[in-house]
Design a protein around this motif. Structure first.
Motif, short mmCIF file in Angstrom:
data_model
loop_
_atom_site.label_atom_id
_atom_site.label_comp_id
_atom_site.label_asym_id
_atom_site.label_seq_id
_atom_site.Cartn_x
_atom_site.Cartn_y
_atom_site.Cartn_z
N GLN A 219 0.86 -1.17 0.00
CA GLN A 219 0.00 0.00 0.00
C GLN A 219 0.91 1.24 0.00
N SER A 220 0.54 2.27 0.69
CA SER A 220 1.26 3.55 0.59
C SER A 220 2.59 3.56 1.32
N ILE A 221 2.94 2.44 1.94
CA ILE A 221 4.21 2.33 2.65
C ILE A 221 4.95 1.08 2.18
N ASN A 222 6.26 1.22 2.00
CA ASN A 222 7.11 0.10 1.65
C ASN A 222 8.17 -0.08 2.73
N LEU A 223 8.18 -1.23 3.38
CA LEU A 223 9.20 -1.53 4.39
C LEU A 223 10.41 -2.16 3.72
N LYS A 224 11.60 -1.66 4.07
CA LYS A 224 12.82 -2.13 3.44
C LYS A 224 13.90 -2.39 4.49
N ASN A 225 14.73 -3.35 4.20
CA ASN A 225 15.96 -3.58 4.95
C ASN A 225 15.77 -3.59 6.46
N PRO A 226 14.90 -4.43 6.99
CA PRO A 226 14.83 -4.55 8.44
C PRO A 226 16.17 -4.99 9.00
N HIS A 227 16.49 -4.56 10.20
CA HIS A 227 17.77 -4.89 10.83
C HIS A 227 17.50 -5.42 12.22
N ILE A 228 17.92 -6.65 12.48
CA ILE A 228 17.66 -7.27 13.77
C ILE A 228 18.98 -7.70 14.38
N VAL A 229 19.25 -7.21 15.58
CA VAL A 229 20.46 -7.53 16.33
C VAL A 229 20.06 -8.28 17.59
N THR A 230 20.76 -9.36 17.89
CA THR A 230 20.49 -10.10 19.13
C THR A 230 21.73 -10.07 20.02
N GLN A 460 24.62 -4.88 -0.10
CA GLN A 460 24.73 -6.32 0.17
C GLN A 460 24.80 -6.62 1.66
N VAL A 461 25.40 -5.73 2.44
CA VAL A 461 25.40 -5.89 3.90
C VAL A 461 23.96 -5.89 4.41
N LYS A 462 23.17 -4.96 3.90
CA LYS A 462 21.76 -4.91 4.32
C LYS A 462 21.02 -6.19 3.94
N TRP A 473 33.16 -10.66 8.78
CA TRP A 473 33.41 -10.01 7.49
C TRP A 473 34.91 -10.06 7.22
N CYS A 474 35.25 -10.04 5.94
CA CYS A 474 36.66 -10.03 5.55
C CYS A 474 36.83 -9.11 4.35
N GLY A 475 37.81 -8.20 4.43
CA GLY A 475 38.00 -7.21 3.38
C GLY A 475 38.28 -7.81 2.02
N GLY A 476 39.06 -8.89 1.98
CA GLY A 476 39.37 -9.51 0.70
C GLY A 476 40.21 -10.75 0.88
N ILE A 493 30.65 2.10 7.28
CA ILE A 493 29.59 1.23 6.75
C ILE A 493 29.23 0.11 7.72
N LEU A 494 30.23 -0.67 8.13
CA LEU A 494 29.91 -1.80 9.01
C LEU A 494 29.48 -1.36 10.41
N PRO A 495 30.13 -0.36 11.03
CA PRO A 495 29.59 0.10 12.31
C PRO A 495 28.16 0.63 12.21
N ARG A 496 27.86 1.28 11.10
CA ARG A 496 26.53 1.89 10.95
C ARG A 496 25.46 0.86 10.58
N LEU A 497 25.82 -0.08 9.71
CA LEU A 497 24.81 -1.01 9.17
C LEU A 497 24.80 -2.37 9.85
N ASP A 498 25.84 -2.65 10.62
CA ASP A 498 25.90 -3.95 11.30
C ASP A 498 26.23 -3.71 12.76
N GLY A 499 27.50 -3.42 13.05
CA GLY A 499 27.89 -3.06 14.40
C GLY A 499 28.13 -4.22 15.33
N THR A 500 27.94 -5.46 14.86
CA THR A 500 28.08 -6.61 15.76
C THR A 500 29.17 -7.58 15.33
N ARG A 501 29.68 -7.45 14.12
CA ARG A 501 30.63 -8.44 13.61
C ARG A 501 31.98 -7.81 13.34
N ILE A 502 33.02 -8.57 13.61
CA ILE A 502 34.37 -8.08 13.37
C ILE A 502 34.67 -8.12 11.87
#
Length: 867
Positions: A219-230, A460-462, A473-476, A493-502
């Motif tokens: 409908q008039s709203i589109n939900l995108k990229n939910p982020h769940i941290v445990t 892709q992180v999202k 995660w690994c740079g390369g 990017i990773l602190p902002r979009l993830d924040g839980t993984r090294i």
């Protein structure tokens, strides 16, 4: 009451419409750009004729479409790949195609309709009903694209979509180097497609609409990229009541209309809902965070071998005026992954829910070199990794960030995932390489468009960050990304979009595994003396340690022509087809079993070597758990092409002895013998002390005579290895010049076997002369299927027989005689002692009548129908 029912009906109607999401995965046609003289506006008009166009495979690559239309031969068979034109020689137009799809869809009420592409390689323009959809050219393989097509849909609901797809700008010269001449890496695409030491070049470089195309209605709203941290603080046990866990949730809320939309944003987990009143401005996207939820007594997610993989259903909704405008459904595992440096080993220590995990991993390239992905194939491949008793998969940087379906399977089976980004030491300039076109300084800055890389990384992180299995995660691969990519990745990017993984800068970096031994910090990649895995210290967390992997004869027949079934010989160049399919030598390790007669004989003897090699690899690393090592990752456990190295199962999902040797050596509770000094070791990967374990050691000669060494009670602490006793004196007394069998077992208080390990030892001259002369046996074979999809196969060996040695069990179609693939065996390549029986469980999907085929070293091939 009537007003309430109408409102309820409207609510249901809106909810149903909001959940309409479907794939455009059939009915596509395509044509080469050279055969089409019209533009996208014309082609996407319904009156444009596509009657003579070729049926297209979407999702898929151009090469897949050509193969499915029999325009090219199977590039995985023999030398067929040489018969297919390479884009480097033909020019890009040869593999540039128009793709067209007609579909029915129209707007009802306040609906919004979204067209979603989860992956196009490499550049594309999109047209719908005579109009261009994308304002800018789509570029980059590793990037999702979404478009609101509400206003572009035809009023009568009859729509045509037309997409032109171009190969990468730089396809690379497939000159035999790792990634060819390296220039494939100038774009954001799969580096392996220019060829590697385990694959020949992929001729179209994976050009196409390679991933899913989806229509979503909201409908008039589109939900995108939910982020769940445990968050799971403290040190947890698998059983018993759990202390609370914290759940943190946010989601992007898009309002594509011109009006403000007010409503309730909520999510639900474990029967609890968290709600928030929100107001979203017109033509705006806002990221909304919920208040933390403290979940009491959560059911935790554990890696394979440590506990269950419990997954919660989570629904995120936007509700306005009692109607659901959009909803996202997820499955979430509650766990916490941490990394604590191990000072003893000087390497990373992986912790899940506060418990340290000894990493037993496999390197993964991609499921299929031609990107023919499916949920079923992903599930089968990850299940094989579970069956190997592994707990981690590392995804190599020369391919892709894996698909959500891959992660779904890893969530299900408990495989932690170590995810590389798209860089490799080979293409990206770590070493001087005469095969590369450009110098190291130039290659160091690949890909050319750094902003595109950063955009793709964010996207892709999202896409995958909510998966319980995603651990690191690994740079390369063997090199960091360029500095202006690495720093934003690490610090923003990773602190902002993830924040839980090294994030590890690169796959064999000192921060992951401190390299005091010189070299690259990983490897070796060829067959090793099994003793070396126990006696020679290597890198404390080895990201790549590899070896051989030839399948059995039935496997080889699938891709090697009959005339090329020529057994390789030590120190001789192999047959051209074997060489083309990247065979690496078994060196001197086959010869002790007797001079190879033919390809079938070689394939059987190779399985003995395979089993020994991978069992010894994991046993050797486990023997120095927490002393030398915090883990190792095998290079590699699977092949996306019909190569002959580094695979526990072949491309067709047929397992070989590598899988079962590795499975044995990786058992969570395991008894094993050090080949250096015949010391028996006990390994416990669990979190509890185990008491009253009976450790039994026996030997058998080639006639089947039994010699008991010892049978003693022992205990072992959590996550540890313990040396028990040496069999060297016992084995020396036997003085069997032609070899001997050793049986090691762990029994519980009810005398149930907890671990059963069986070695075959060569004579003092290193030859297996006894095996070459061992008498044949005819074990009794029974196969019963009491539950559909689960076959119990029992092999019974008479008391006065020799050992029924190294038996392969294969489930087959009773009519065709062909193996049922995939099939999952709880053990294989088994040996049955005199006077004993072994029952193996085989699981499969299908309704056909089945049979079981059994053959072994001294057991003639026999077929038994399943009752």
């Amino acid at each position: 009451m009537r007003k309430f029912l109408i409102l309820l009906q409207l609510s249901f109607c809106f909810f149903a419409n909001a959940q309409q999401r479907y794939e455009l995965n059939s009915g596509w046609v395509c044509a080469n750009i050279k055969d089409v003289n019209s533009n996208g506006n014309q082609i996407s008009a319904k009156n444009f004729s596509v009657n003579n166009w070729m049926t297209a495979t979407v999702p898929g690559t151009v090469l897949t479409t050509l193969l499915n239309n029999k325009k090219v031969p199977d590039p995985f068979y023999g030398m067929n790949n040489e018969l297919i034109a390479d884009v480097y020689k033909t020019g890009n137009d040869y593999y540039t195609y128009w793709f067209v799809k007609d579909f029915d869809e129209k707007v009802v009420g306040n609906e919004q309709v979204w067209l979603q592409f989860r992956g196009i390689n490499y550049k594309a323009d999109i047209f719908l009903n005579g109009k261009k959809v994308n304002p800018n050219v789509i570029e980059g393989m590793h990037l999702r694209n979404q478009f609101n097509i509400t206003k572009m849909l035809a009023a009568n609901g009859k729509n045509r979509l037309a997409v032109i797809v171009h190969p990468p700008d730089f396809v690379g010269n497939p000159n035999g180097g790792q990634g060819g001449d390296g220039t494939i890496a100038k774009g954001l695409t799969t580096q392996y497609t220019a060829g590697w030491d385990w694959i020949q070049p992929t001729r179209d470089r994976n050009t196409g609409i390679w991933d899913k195309v989806t229509i979503e209605k909201t409908q008039s709203i589109n939900l995108k990229n939910p982020h769940i941290v445990t968050l799971v603080p403290g040190k947890r046990l698998v059983e018993g009541a759990q202390k609370p866990a914290t759940i943190k949730v946010s989601v992007e809320v898009e309002n594509p209309t011109s009006k403000v939309v007010n409503g309730i944003l909520q999510y639900t987990i474990a029967g609890q809902s968290i709600k928030k009143q929100v107001s979203i401005e017109g033509n705006q996207t806002s990221e909304i965070s919920f208040a933390d939820l403290i979940l009491q007594n959560p059911k935790l997610w554990w890696p394979n071998g440590y506990g269950k993989q419990y997954l919660y259903d989570v629904q995120v909704k936007f509700i306005s005026n009692a109607a659901t405008f959009d909803q996202e459904n997820l499955k979430v595992g509650i766990r916490q992954v941490d990394n604590i440096w191990n000072e003893q080993t000087k390497s990373m220590g992986a912790y899940v829910n506060g418990q340290k995990i000894f990493i037993k991993g496999g390197n993964w390239i991609i499921s299929d070199a031609m990107l023919r992905f499916s949920d079923a194939r992903y599930d089968a491949e990850i299940r094989y990794h579970k069956d190997m008793n592994l707990n981690l998969i590392r995804i190599w940087g020369g391919a892709i960030l894996e698909r959500p379906e891959f992660y779904n399977a890893c969530d299900k089976y408990g495989l932690l995932v170590f995810q590389d980004f798209w860089f490799s030491g080979d293409c990206n300039g770590r070493w001087i390489d005469p095969m590369k076109k450009e110098d190291q300084w130039t290659r160091r800055q690949y890909p050319d468009n750094h902003n595109l890389v950063l955009t793709a990384i964010e996207d892709q992180v999202k896409m995958i960050r909510n998966h319980a299995s995603l651990a690191f995660w690994c740079g390369g691969n063997e090199i960091t990304p360029p500095e202006d990519i690495l720093q934003p990745l690490k610090n923003d990017i990773l602190p902002r979009l993830d924040g839980t993984r090294i994030l590890y800068d690169f796959s064999n970096s000192d921060e992951m595994s401190y390299n005091t031994l010189g070299g690259n910090g990983d490897g070796p990649y060829s067959i090793q003396n099994p003793v070396s895995f126990w006696a020679t210290k290597t890198f404390p967390y080895n990201s790549e340690v590899g070896s051989v992997g030839v399948g059995d004869y039935e496997s080889l027949e699938r891709f090697i022509p009959k005339e090329n079934m020529i057994a390789p010989q030590f120190k001789e160049k192999p047959d051209s087809v074997w060489d083309y399919h990247k065979y690496i030598g078994y060196d001197e390790y086959v010869n002790p079993y007797g001079k190879v007669k033919d390809a079938k004989d070689f394939a059987m003897k190779a399985q003995l070597v395979n089993y020994d090699q991978y069992r010894a690899l994991m046993e050797g690393f486990s023997s120095h758990m927490w002393e030398w090592y915090t883990g190792s990752i095998i290079w590699k456990t699977q092949n996306p092409w019909t190569a002959m190295r580094g695979q526990m199962y072949d491309y067709y999902l047929d397992p070989n002895a590598c899988l079962y040797g590795l499975r044995k050596g990786s058992e969570p509770l395991h008894v094993m013998m050090n080949p250096v000094d015949s010391m028996v070791n006990l390994v416990n990967n669990g979190f509890k002390t185990l008491n009253n374990l009976m450790i039994q050691a026996k030997a058998y000669d080639m006639d089947g005579k039994e010699y008991l060494s010892t049978q003693v009670f022992n205990s072992i602490g959590p996550s540890s290895v313990r040396k028990l006793f040496s069999l060297s004196g016992f084995l020396n007394k036997l003085d069997k010049k032609e070899g001997v069998f050793v049986s090691l077992r762990i029994l519980d208080e009810k005398q149930q076997i907890l671990s059963d390990n069986f070695y075959w030892l060569a004579g003092k001259d290193g030859e297996y002369k006894g095996l070459q002369k061992i008498k044949s046996v005819l074990p009794k074979i029974e196969a019963v299927e009491k539950v559909k999809g689960k076959v119990l196969v029992t092999l019974s060996n008479a008391k006065d027989n020799p050992v029924a040695f190294f038996n392969r069990i294969a489930l087959t179609d009773a009519v065709s005689g062909k193996r049922i693939l995939p099939a999952f065996y709880d053990d294989n390549y088994i040996s049955v002692l005199p006077g004993e029986s072994k029952t193996i469980t085989v699981e499969y999907n299908g309704n056909q009548k089945t049979a079981v085929e059994v053959y072994g070293w001294n057991v003639e091939r026999k077929r038994v129908e399943v009752n």
